[in-house]
Design a protein around this motif. Structure first.
Motif, PDB file in Angstrom:
ATOM      1  N   VAL A  59       0.784  -1.215   0.047  1.00  0.00           N
ATOM      2  CA  VAL A  59      -0.257  -0.174   0.020  1.00  0.00           C
ATOM      3  C   VAL A  59       1.011   1.423   0.003  1.00  0.00           C
ATOM      4  O   VAL A  59       1.914   1.203   0.840  1.00  0.00           O
ATOM      5  N   TYR A  60       0.601   2.161  -0.917  1.00  0.00           N
ATOM      6  CA  TYR A  60       1.613   3.292  -1.055  1.00  0.00           C
ATOM      7  C   TYR A  60       0.627   4.554  -0.466  1.00  0.00           C
ATOM      8  O   TYR A  60      -0.402   4.829  -1.002  1.00  0.00           O
ATOM      9  N   TYR A  61       1.377   5.148   0.361  1.00  0.00           N
ATOM     10  CA  TYR A  61       0.902   6.541   1.067  1.00  0.00           C
ATOM     11  C   TYR A  61       1.779   7.634   0.717  1.00  0.00           C
ATOM     12  O   TYR A  61       2.951   7.745   0.194  1.00  0.00           O
ATOM     13  N   CYS A  62       1.026   8.918   0.390  1.00  0.00           N
ATOM     14  CA  CYS A  62       1.578  10.266   0.359  1.00  0.00           C
ATOM     15  C   CYS A  62       1.491  10.762   1.525  1.00  0.00           C
ATOM     16  O   CYS A  62       0.369  10.658   2.479  1.00  0.00           O
ATOM     17  N   ALA A  63       2.478  11.511   1.960  1.00  0.00           N
ATOM     18  CA  ALA A  63       2.401  12.613   3.218  1.00  0.00           C
ATOM     19  C   ALA A  63       3.017  13.729   2.955  1.00  0.00           C
ATOM     20  O   ALA A  63       3.771  13.860   1.858  1.00  0.00           O
ATOM     21  N   ALA A  64       2.658  14.732   3.898  1.00  0.00           N
ATOM     22  CA  ALA A  64       3.150  15.985   3.618  1.00  0.00           C
ATOM     23  C   ALA A  64       3.408  16.562   4.904  1.00  0.00           C
ATOM     24  O   ALA A  64       3.120  16.237   5.864  1.00  0.00           O
ATOM     25  N   GLU A  65       4.348  17.559   4.689  1.00  0.00           N
ATOM     26  CA  GLU A  65       5.032  18.357   5.957  1.00  0.00           C
ATOM     27  C   GLU A  65       5.202  19.583   5.388  1.00  0.00           C
ATOM     28  O   GLU A  65       6.222  19.984   4.571  1.00  0.00           O
ATOM     29  N   ALA A  66       4.776  20.865   6.066  1.00  0.00           N
ATOM     30  CA  ALA A  66       5.035  22.060   5.617  1.00  0.00           C
ATOM     31  C   ALA A  66       6.362  22.610   6.088  1.00  0.00           C
ATOM     32  O   ALA A  66       7.050  22.068   7.341  1.00  0.00           O
ATOM     33  N   ARG A  67       7.254  23.158   5.089  1.00  0.00           N
ATOM     34  CA  ARG A  67       8.577  23.797   5.493  1.00  0.00           C
ATOM     35  C   ARG A  67       9.566  22.719   6.020  1.00  0.00           C
ATOM     36  O   ARG A  67      10.415  23.051   6.834  1.00  0.00           O
ATOM     37  N   PHE A  68       9.598  21.436   5.576  1.00  0.00           N
ATOM     38  CA  PHE A  68      10.534  20.619   5.756  1.00  0.00           C
ATOM     39  C   PHE A  68      11.513  20.447   4.726  1.00  0.00           C
ATOM     40  O   PHE A  68      11.308  20.458   3.487  1.00  0.00           O
ATOM     41  N   ARG A  69      12.728  20.735   4.940  1.00  0.00           N
ATOM     42  CA  ARG A  69      13.991  20.695   4.544  1.00  0.00           C
ATOM     43  C   ARG A  69      14.944  19.625   4.665  1.00  0.00           C
ATOM     44  O   ARG A  69      15.604  19.864   5.618  1.00  0.00           O
ATOM     45  N   PRO A  70      14.760  18.379   4.012  1.00  0.00           N
ATOM     46  CA  PRO A  70      15.613  17.292   4.303  1.00  0.00           C
ATOM     47  C   PRO A  70      17.086  17.462   4.164  1.00  0.00           C
ATOM     48  O   PRO A  70      17.472  18.270   3.305  1.00  0.00           O
ATOM     49  N   ARG A  71      17.878  16.958   4.868  1.00  0.00           N
ATOM     50  CA  ARG A  71      19.223  17.192   4.799  1.00  0.00           C
ATOM     51  C   ARG A  71      19.614  16.201   3.738  1.00  0.00           C
ATOM     52  O   ARG A  71      20.482  16.488   2.894  1.00  0.00           O
ATOM     53  N   ASP A  72      19.084  15.077   3.680  1.00  0.00           N
ATOM     54  CA  ASP A  72      19.458  14.039   2.872  1.00  0.00           C
ATOM     55  C   ASP A  72      18.266  13.012   2.484  1.00  0.00           C
ATOM     56  O   ASP A  72      17.383  13.471   3.036  1.00  0.00           O
TER      57      ASP A  72
END
Length: 129
Positions: free
Chosen positions: A93-106
């Motif tokens: 099962v594939y899910y999408c997810a969201a997070e505001a102003r998230f700036r991943p390092r890697d």
């Protein structure tokens, strides 16, 4: 309130392709990280890919690099996951997810599920051998 709706899942033979969509609503602003995650039966949920809407930065799990491509249509508030060369082990099962102003390092940071507050209901992808 952010709402995410996935679509595009289905049954496909090994080697085939599918494109998943994640339609988002309720965003305030244009700086979000949208991630795709998947959970196979009996396994933990794992990160697959992520895109930052602000600058288009993308991140992938090693298991899907070269086979999956994430993209975003900011005007439509939709994120796509194009999947090629599908394997039975991609079944989940594939899910999408969201997070505001998230700036991943890697990529490892981008694909940590606990970084995301908002989740869709998921769409089933089944790859037959």
């Amino acid at each position: 309130e952010v709402q995410l709706v996935e679509s595009g899942g289905g049954l496909v033979q090994a080697g085939g392709s599918l494109r998943l969509s994640c339609a988002a609503s309720g965003f305030t602003g244009d700086d979000y990280a949208i991630g795709w995650f998947r959970q196979a039966p009996g396994k933990e949920r794992e990160g697959v890919s992520c895109i930052r809407t602000a600058d288009g930065s993308t991140y992938y799990a090693d298991s899907v690099k070269g086979r999956f491509t994430i993209s975003a249509d900011n005007a439509k508030r939709t994120v796509y996951l194009q999947m090629h060369s599908l394997k039975p082990e991609d079944t989940a099962v594939y899910y999408c997810a969201a997070e505001a102003r998230f700036r991943p390092r890697d990529s490892r940071h981008a694909l940590r599920q606990w970084e995301y507050d908002d989740w869709g209901q998921g769409t089933q992808v089944t790859v037959s051998s």
